[in-house]
Design a protein around this motif. Structure first.
Motif, short mmCIF file in Angstrom:
data_model
loop_
_atom_site.label_atom_id
_atom_site.label_comp_id
_atom_site.label_asym_id
_atom_site.label_seq_id
_atom_site.Cartn_x
_atom_site.Cartn_y
_atom_site.Cartn_z
N ALA A 56 0.82 -1.22 0.00
CA ALA A 56 0.00 0.00 0.00
C ALA A 56 0.85 1.26 0.00
O ALA A 56 0.34 2.35 -0.29
N ALA A 57 2.13 1.14 0.35
CA ALA A 57 3.01 2.32 0.39
C ALA A 57 4.45 1.86 0.31
O ALA A 57 4.81 0.75 0.72
N ILE A 58 5.28 2.75 -0.25
CA ILE A 58 6.72 2.52 -0.32
C ILE A 58 7.42 3.74 0.29
O ILE A 58 7.11 4.87 -0.06
N GLU A 59 8.36 3.47 1.19
CA GLU A 59 9.16 4.53 1.79
C GLU A 59 10.58 4.44 1.24
O GLU A 59 11.18 3.37 1.21
N PHE A 60 11.11 5.57 0.82
CA PHE A 60 12.41 5.61 0.16
C PHE A 60 13.49 5.88 1.20
O PHE A 60 13.44 6.87 1.93
N ASP A 61 14.49 5.00 1.28
CA ASP A 61 15.66 5.17 2.14
C ASP A 61 15.28 5.62 3.55
O ASP A 61 15.71 6.69 4.02
N PRO A 62 14.51 4.83 4.27
CA PRO A 62 14.03 5.27 5.58
C PRO A 62 15.13 5.38 6.63
O PRO A 62 14.95 6.09 7.63
#
Length: 642
Positions: A541-547
């Motif tokens: 449902a979501a992608i977080e970039f370089d958390p």
């Protein structure tokens, strides 16, 4: 059910904690010290005749009183001739100092003293490889430059006198006759200081004698490791002395000796013990403290910040940041020294990153703060290389953003590229290289060790990140497929024309709808508009970039509502102040609405009329809006304004 979102990622500038600001302010003071002391290098030219000799040993015998700005003494130097028929030698001493005599054994040598140089003449030439010596007897009132190569002051309510030296990089000649060189380290030294009985002397190495003769105290420090001239130092006052101790696994100990002002004793005793923890960490990550057979220590002095004198850093205060930074320089700066000002990151980038590693392991709450604030600093301008192209510019050499922060982050990204095991194996191999031990190093030597450890080439990495300028700006498109597979398209632009593409493994984190499941993926980005297929084991449902802030990059998440296949849902306005409105196709109904913070915490669950959302009590910031509908899941990034 199929969804597609276009996502372009922009670095979210987050407010740093107060502690994070304090760390930056402390760094600023350290960097300003480096800038000011380097100014002296522009007015001092290393004597070309220095290459004719190799200094093996020096014995300094000084008499000082911290209440009087004056020094007298005898400095004996043993050297080896590097040429045939050496008939004279030059050393440095400021013209303000008077020379009583220069002797060799029992004979008196002829000399001249002009332009801050002493020329010493031998009655017969010295052959190549032959070892000889001379002693200089001198006295005078030292001048002072930079941050105070020889300073007297007072401390405490009783205005107790204190004296200290800080010679970096070319201030030693202002208070003692020396070969002021950054190419020849002295193999060993003895420092013998006579002072009034009420005081104590702190210096390099180990204390082998503390003798009282009448109303005088004679303290003898012995150091048996190679040392650069500017790292020799003394400090004198009514010190209170105590030790912290690091216990090693083989039953050895390392003494951490502290000389502090008596009025600061209780506070210092509560602050300095962390030095042992930091040293233990550096020992594990890099290699054993390089001067373990002697000691490490702190001597309090009258300046802000600190100075990494070999085996005994002089300290204005005892913060975690300052302790960890100056201690790190014992490995990188003292034991291994940069071979060129173009490679200053080998000193300052390393010390800055070791300071960061001490946060990661010992103060983990400050670790993400360090990464965010340093990334913000580096990304504040689109250009700039770690490699110093203009060594005539003090500001460029000691550029906070590039030499310190980007130099440290370059190491952080190398760690991400190679993995922890290979990265630290390479750093340990570099530290243990006999060609640079107790000497000088270049970036190329570091690269060789890292490449060998990782069984890879780092040519492209260093061309982009060390010699090149700027950073990548990523765009990511993802689409949910059947059987939990997700297709991802990754593209990038660059902030500076010197690099056309940054080949890097890119970290992303995938979430399910309620963020109860997540998966980390490493996308090996080698060309633009590259496609990847991953299967996290759940619908994304979501992608977080370089958390976890591994990369220096900018990224912005934007939803193009016209490309959404999920029924053309429209969320507006965005940014929003008090209310958010949702426009739905006739076939779509909302089941639930939730608002998440960027760390995945639910901020608000909405009820009632779900196409009009009241957000006036939500704090300003950036959030993820998640709509569960009868046709699937929809997410959008929402900016809430004040």
């Amino acid at each position: 059910m199929i969804r597609s979102l276009w996502i372009t990622f922009l670095l979210l500038i987050l407010l740093s904690s107060v502690k994070g600001q304090d760390i930056l302010l402390g760094e600023k003071g350290l960097i300003e010290k480096e800038k000011q002391t380097f100014i002296q290098t522009q007015t001092f030219k290393e004597n070309s005749s220095y290459k004719k000799t190799d200094f093996l040993y020096q014995r300094m015998e000084w008499e000082v009183d911290p209440a009087v700005r004056y020094i007298s003494g005898k400095v004996t130097s043993y050297f080896k001739s590097n040429i045939e028929h050496l008939d004279s030698i030059q050393i440095d001493l400021h013209r303000n100092m008077g020379i009583d005599s220069i002797t060799r054994n029992v004979e008196t040598l002829d000399f001249s003293h002009t332009d801050n140089k002493i020329s010493i003449f031998f009655p017969e030439p010295i052959h190549q490889g032959e070892i000889d010596s001379f002693s200089v007897y001198y006295h005078g009132i030292p001048t002072s430059s930079g941050f105070g190569s020889f300073e007297t002051n007072v401390h405490g309510e009783n205005q107790t006198p204190v004296l200290w030296t800080l010679s970096e990089p070319y201030g030693a000649m202002e208070w003692w006759p020396c070969k002021q060189s950054l190419t020849d380290k002295i193999d060993s030294i003895d420092v013998i200081v006579t002072i009034p009985l009420a005081y104590k002397t702190a210096s390099n190495g180990i204390l082998v004698k503390n003798q009282i003769v009448g109303d005088k105290r004679i303290m003898h420090w012995k150091h048996r490791y190679p040392i650069a001239t500017y790292l020799i130092a003394i400090a004198v006052t009514n010190y209170a002395v105590y030790s912290d101790t690091l216990f090693l696994d083989d039953n050895r100990t390392i003494d951490i000796l502290n000389y502090v002002y008596p009025e600061n004793l209780d506070a210092a005793k509560s602050q300095t013990p962390v030095t042992a923890e930091i040293m233990e960490l550096y020992n594990e990550l890099i290699g054993e403290y390089p001067f373990a057979n002697e000691k490490y220590g702190h001597a309090q002095f009258g300046r802000g910040g600190g100075m990494e004198h070999q085996t005994m850093s002089f300290m204005g205060y005892f913060s975690f940041m300052l302790i960890s930074h100056e201690l790190a320089h014992q490995w990188f700066g003292d034991y291994i020294t940069l071979g060129s000002w173009q490679d200053i990151w080998l000193n300052e980038g390393f010390a800055t990153y070791l300071n960061a590693l001490s946060y990661e392991h010992l103060l983990p709450d400050e670790w993400p703060v360090w990464k965010k604030t340093r990334a913000e600093s580096i990304l504040s301008s689109p250009g700039g290389s770690v490699f110093v192209t203009d060594t005539t510019s003090v500001g460029r050499i000691f550029n906070t953003r590039l030499s310190y922060h980007k130099g440290a982050y370059l190491l952080h990204m190398l760690r991400w590229v190679l993995g922890d095991d290979d990265f630290f194996a390479g750093i340990r191999s570099y530290f243990n290289d006999p060609e640079i031990a107790n000497g000088f190093a270049t970036t190329d030597q570091l690269i060789q060790h890292l490449e060998t450890a990782g069984d890879t080439t780092l040519q492209e990495f260093f061309e982009d990140w060390y010699y090149g300028e700027g950073y990548p700006i990523y765009t990511l498109k993802y689409e949910q497929q059947e059987n939990n597979e997700v297709t991802i398209e990754l593209s990038q632009t660059t902030s500076h024309s010197s690099v056309d593409f940054f080949e890097m493994p890119v970290p992303v984190r995938l979430y399910n709808a309620d963020r109860t499941q997540s998966a980390d993926c490493r996308l090996n980005s080698t060309h633009n508009n590259q496609n990847f297929t991953v299967n996290p084991g759940f619908e994304v449902a979501a992608i977080e970039f370089d958390p976890d802030y591994w990369l220096l990059s900018k990224h912005e998440q934007v939803v193009d509502v016209h490309s959404i296949k999920l029924g053309n849902i429209i969320v507006y306005p965005n940014p929003a102040h008090n209310k958010i409105f949702i426009s739905l196709p006739s076939e779509t109904t909302i089941v639930s609405v939730k608002l998440y913070s960027l760390d995945g915490t639910i901020v608000k669950r909405f009820s009632g009329q779900l196409t009009t959302l009241d957000i006036h009590q939500v704090s300003a910031g950036i959030y993820t809006l998640l709509l569960e509908t009868n046709n699937g899941i929809y997410t959008d990034k929402i900016v809430k304004t004040n």
